[in-house]
Design a protein around this motif. Structure first.
Motif, PDB file in Angstrom:
ATOM      1  N   LEU A 256       0.877  -1.137  -0.014  1.00  0.00           N
ATOM      2  CA  LEU A 256       0.000  -0.147   0.011  1.00  0.00           C
ATOM      3  C   LEU A 256       0.857   1.016   0.246  1.00  0.00           C
ATOM      4  CD1 LEU A 256      -2.744  -0.986   2.398  1.00  0.00           C
ATOM      5  CD2 LEU A 256      -2.785  -1.100   0.108  1.00  0.00           C
ATOM      6  N   ALA A 257       1.916   1.208   0.746  1.00  0.00           N
ATOM      7  CA  ALA A 257       2.938   2.430   0.772  1.00  0.00           C
ATOM      8  C   ALA A 257       3.322   2.651  -0.733  1.00  0.00           C
ATOM      9  CB  ALA A 257       4.028   2.252   1.796  1.00  0.00           C
ATOM     10  N   SER A 258       3.610   1.627  -1.645  1.00  0.00           N
ATOM     11  CA  SER A 258       4.042   1.907  -2.891  1.00  0.00           C
ATOM     12  C   SER A 258       3.118   2.652  -3.661  1.00  0.00           C
ATOM     13  CB  SER A 258       4.335   0.708  -3.443  1.00  0.00           C
ATOM     14  OG  SER A 258       3.307  -0.157  -3.707  1.00  0.00           O
ATOM     15  N   VAL A 259       1.799   2.789  -3.340  1.00  0.00           N
ATOM     16  CA  VAL A 259       1.012   3.684  -4.261  1.00  0.00           C
ATOM     17  C   VAL A 259       0.756   5.211  -3.464  1.00  0.00           C
ATOM     18  CG1 VAL A 259      -1.092   3.653  -5.401  1.00  0.00           C
ATOM     19  CG2 VAL A 259      -0.098   1.246  -4.935  1.00  0.00           C
ATOM     20  N   PRO A 260       1.137   6.005  -3.940  1.00  0.00           N
ATOM     21  CA  PRO A 260       1.053   7.333  -3.135  1.00  0.00           C
ATOM     22  C   PRO A 260      -0.283   7.892  -2.781  1.00  0.00           C
ATOM     23  CG  PRO A 260       2.777   7.490  -4.827  1.00  0.00           C
ATOM     24  CD  PRO A 260       2.130   6.330  -5.101  1.00  0.00           C
ATOM     25  N   ALA A 261      -1.389   7.405  -3.703  1.00  0.00           N
ATOM     26  CA  ALA A 261      -2.486   8.160  -3.488  1.00  0.00           C
ATOM     27  C   ALA A 261      -3.199   7.073  -2.424  1.00  0.00           C
ATOM     28  CB  ALA A 261      -3.551   7.843  -5.063  1.00  0.00           C
ATOM     29  N   VAL A 262      -2.963   5.955  -2.514  1.00  0.00           N
ATOM     30  CA  VAL A 262      -3.592   4.953  -1.328  1.00  0.00           C
ATOM     31  C   VAL A 262      -2.720   5.547  -0.137  1.00  0.00           C
ATOM     32  CG1 VAL A 262      -3.935   2.723  -0.696  1.00  0.00           C
ATOM     33  CG2 VAL A 262      -4.056   3.458  -3.109  1.00  0.00           C
ATOM     34  N   HIS A 263      -1.330   5.504   0.174  1.00  0.00           N
ATOM     35  CA  HIS A 263      -0.707   5.780   1.314  1.00  0.00           C
ATOM     36  C   HIS A 263      -1.128   6.887   1.920  1.00  0.00           C
ATOM     37  CE1 HIS A 263       2.481   5.551   4.030  1.00  0.00           C
ATOM     38  NE2 HIS A 263       3.143   6.797   3.459  1.00  0.00           N
ATOM     39  N   ASP A 264      -1.298   8.128   1.035  1.00  0.00           N
ATOM     40  CA  ASP A 264      -1.588   9.748   1.316  1.00  0.00           C
ATOM     41  C   ASP A 264      -2.933   9.315   2.209  1.00  0.00           C
ATOM     42  OD1 ASP A 264       1.058  10.380   0.511  1.00  0.00           O
ATOM     43  OD2 ASP A 264      -0.056  11.250  -1.260  1.00  0.00           O
ATOM     44  N   ALA A 265      -3.886   8.785   1.695  1.00  0.00           N
ATOM     45  CA  ALA A 265      -5.400   8.671   2.358  1.00  0.00           C
ATOM     46  C   ALA A 265      -5.236   8.058   3.537  1.00  0.00           C
ATOM     47  CB  ALA A 265      -6.144   8.097   1.394  1.00  0.00           C
ATOM     48  N   LEU A 266      -4.425   6.973   3.708  1.00  0.00           N
ATOM     49  CA  LEU A 266      -4.253   6.025   4.884  1.00  0.00           C
ATOM     50  C   LEU A 266      -3.779   6.858   6.025  1.00  0.00           C
ATOM     51  CD1 LEU A 266      -3.675   2.576   3.146  1.00  0.00           C
ATOM     52  CD2 LEU A 266      -5.803   3.215   4.400  1.00  0.00           C
ATOM     53  N   SER A 267      -2.722   7.740   5.427  1.00  0.00           N
ATOM     54  CA  SER A 267      -1.766   8.452   6.533  1.00  0.00           C
ATOM     55  C   SER A 267      -2.404   9.751   7.065  1.00  0.00           C
ATOM     56  CB  SER A 267      -0.269   8.822   5.673  1.00  0.00           C
ATOM     57  OG  SER A 267       0.253   7.637   5.323  1.00  0.00           O
ATOM     58  N   ARG A 268      -3.358  10.178   6.666  1.00  0.00           N
ATOM     59  CA  ARG A 268      -4.120  11.497   7.366  1.00  0.00           C
ATOM     60  C   ARG A 268      -4.233  11.148   8.713  1.00  0.00           C
ATOM     61  NH1 ARG A 268      -9.001  11.492   2.869  1.00  0.00           N
ATOM     62  NH2 ARG A 268      -7.894  12.010   1.125  1.00  0.00           N
ATOM     63  N   ASP A 269      -4.129  12.187   9.566  1.00  0.00           N
ATOM     64  CA  ASP A 269      -4.155  12.264  10.823  1.00  0.00           C
ATOM     65  C   ASP A 269      -5.587  11.787  11.281  1.00  0.00           C
ATOM     66  OD1 ASP A 269      -3.345  12.653  13.594  1.00  0.00           O
ATOM     67  OD2 ASP A 269      -4.141  14.720  13.416  1.00  0.00           O
ATOM     68  N   GLY A 270      -5.717  10.825  12.081  1.00  0.00           N
ATOM     69  CA  GLY A 270      -7.094  10.136  12.587  1.00  0.00           C
ATOM     70  C   GLY A 270      -7.949   9.776  11.345  1.00  0.00           C
ATOM     71  N   ALA A 271      -7.171   9.274  10.309  1.00  0.00           N
ATOM     72  CA  ALA A 271      -7.670   8.584   9.337  1.00  0.00           C
ATOM     73  C   ALA A 271      -8.950   7.419   9.821  1.00  0.00           C
ATOM     74  CB  ALA A 271      -6.931   7.910   8.317  1.00  0.00           C
TER      75      ALA A 271
END
Length: 359
Positions: A164-179
């Protein structure tokens, strides 16, 4: 005019069928070794029949027959010149990873459990095929339930975060504060737990209709406060959760669901407009071709005996089956309000393919 019985093509195909017989018998012998703990008893420690019987709590005569069969099959090694009572059977280290190491990415013993689960329902399957009915997932029992959980666990434990970390769009959504993340069809919860561990600021809700699997999932997630499990159908994920999630996943489950469009419609509503919806399903070919490669063959096998009958056990099911090609998923996605289903550049993740559903 029919070909003569000694025709080369006839003999060749008869040999193919005989080879499949051997494979079927040997996969069931793996089932015995797995469920009776025989491979674990041999891991790193050779044994005679008497020693294995003592370690595993089985009858010595059965232990000797199973050990000899495993050696004849090439699963164990042994010095055949020694007296039968003194022969020490060895589980080679490479075979141990496949048959007795549940953390290994090549752990394959659960595959035998799924075959045994399907075989146990053959009378019901015959009836379903004749009547157009189905055989629900719960009827396949713990063998199927545990097989699916144990087979996928090492991949979720060790490879999901990196994938999942290898796909920026997915990783960024998951990394949001309080996701907030939804995991629909979570089963034993290993995917839910892996998501929570990979993204420590996120909370993850797992959803499934299989109550025994959810009981196991709650035990597996004990101590993880950011993980919750819900006995709820995927079609109802949006109930009271409109635009609540930053990301939603369906891991190897959408093809089993009787109403995949209903589930995807619910995810379209439950996930924020700037969130992501990811489907992981079988890495089957783009279109039907016969004969097919090993992935096609095994997926059609699962479909015949487990996935399609399970789906058809619900009235009104669209009856997708295990072999859900990208075009089928894309059609479901569009009917649910998405623009398309795009394969993500995640390769080598078992026999799975990841898709991002575009809005």
């Amino acid at each position: 005019m029919t070909a003569p019985e000694n025709d080369d093509a006839v003999d060749a195909f008869a040999e193919v069928v005989f080879d499949r017989l051997i494979g079927g018998i040997e996969i069931l012998s793996i089932y015995l070794g797995d469920r009776l703990g025989l491979y674990r008893a041999l891991a790193g420690s050779p044994a005679t029949a008497a020693e294995l019987a003592s370690r595993a709590g089985i009858h010595e005569r059965y232990a000797r027959e199973w050990l000899e069969q495993q050696a004849v099959a090439g699963f164990l090694t042994v010095d055949p010149t020694r007296d039968a009572t003194q022969r020490q059977f060895v589980l080679p280290a490479a075979h141990e990873r496949v048959l007795a190491d549940p953390s290994s990415l090549v752990y394959s013993a659960p595959l035998a459990r799924m075959v045994a689960a399907a075989a146990s329902r053959l009378p019901d399957l015959l009836t379903a095929y004749r009547t157009g009915g189905g055989v629900g997932w719960a009827l396949f029992g713990d063998d199927a339930r545990d097989a699916q959980g144990d087979q996928n666990r090492p991949w979720f434990d060790s490879a999901l975060a990196g994938a999942l970390a290898s796909v920026p769009a997915v990783h960024d959504a998951l990394s949001r504060d309080g996701a907030r993340i939804a995991d629909v069809g979570c089963g034993h919860g290993w995917s839910t737990i892996a998501l929570a561990q990979a993204y420590p600021s996120a909370s993850v809700d797992g959803f499934d209709l299989d109550a025994p699997a959810l009981e196991s999932a709650r035990l597996h997630a004990e101590g993880l406060e950011r993980v919750s499990f819900h006995h709820l159908a995927g079609e109802r994920v949006a109930d009271g959760r409109e635009a609540a999630y930053d990301a939603a996943f369906v891991f190897e489950a959408l093809h089993d669901m009787p109403d995949p469009v209903g589930v995807l419609t619910a995810l379209h509503r439950a996930v924020k407009p700037d969130g992501v919806v990811v489907i992981m399903d079988e890495a089957v070919a783009e279109q039907f071709t016969a004969p097919g490669d090993p992935i096609e063959r095994v997926m059609y096998g699962y479909s015949l005996f487990v996935c399609l009958p399970d789906s058809m056990s619900t009235a009104g099911s669209v009856a997708t089956g295990t072999v859900m090609r990208r075009s089928t998923l894309a059609r479901y996605a569009r009917e649910a309000g998405f623009r398309d289903a795009v394969a993500l550049p995640i390769e080598g993740f078992a026999a799975f393919r990841f898709y991002l559903l575009e809005r």
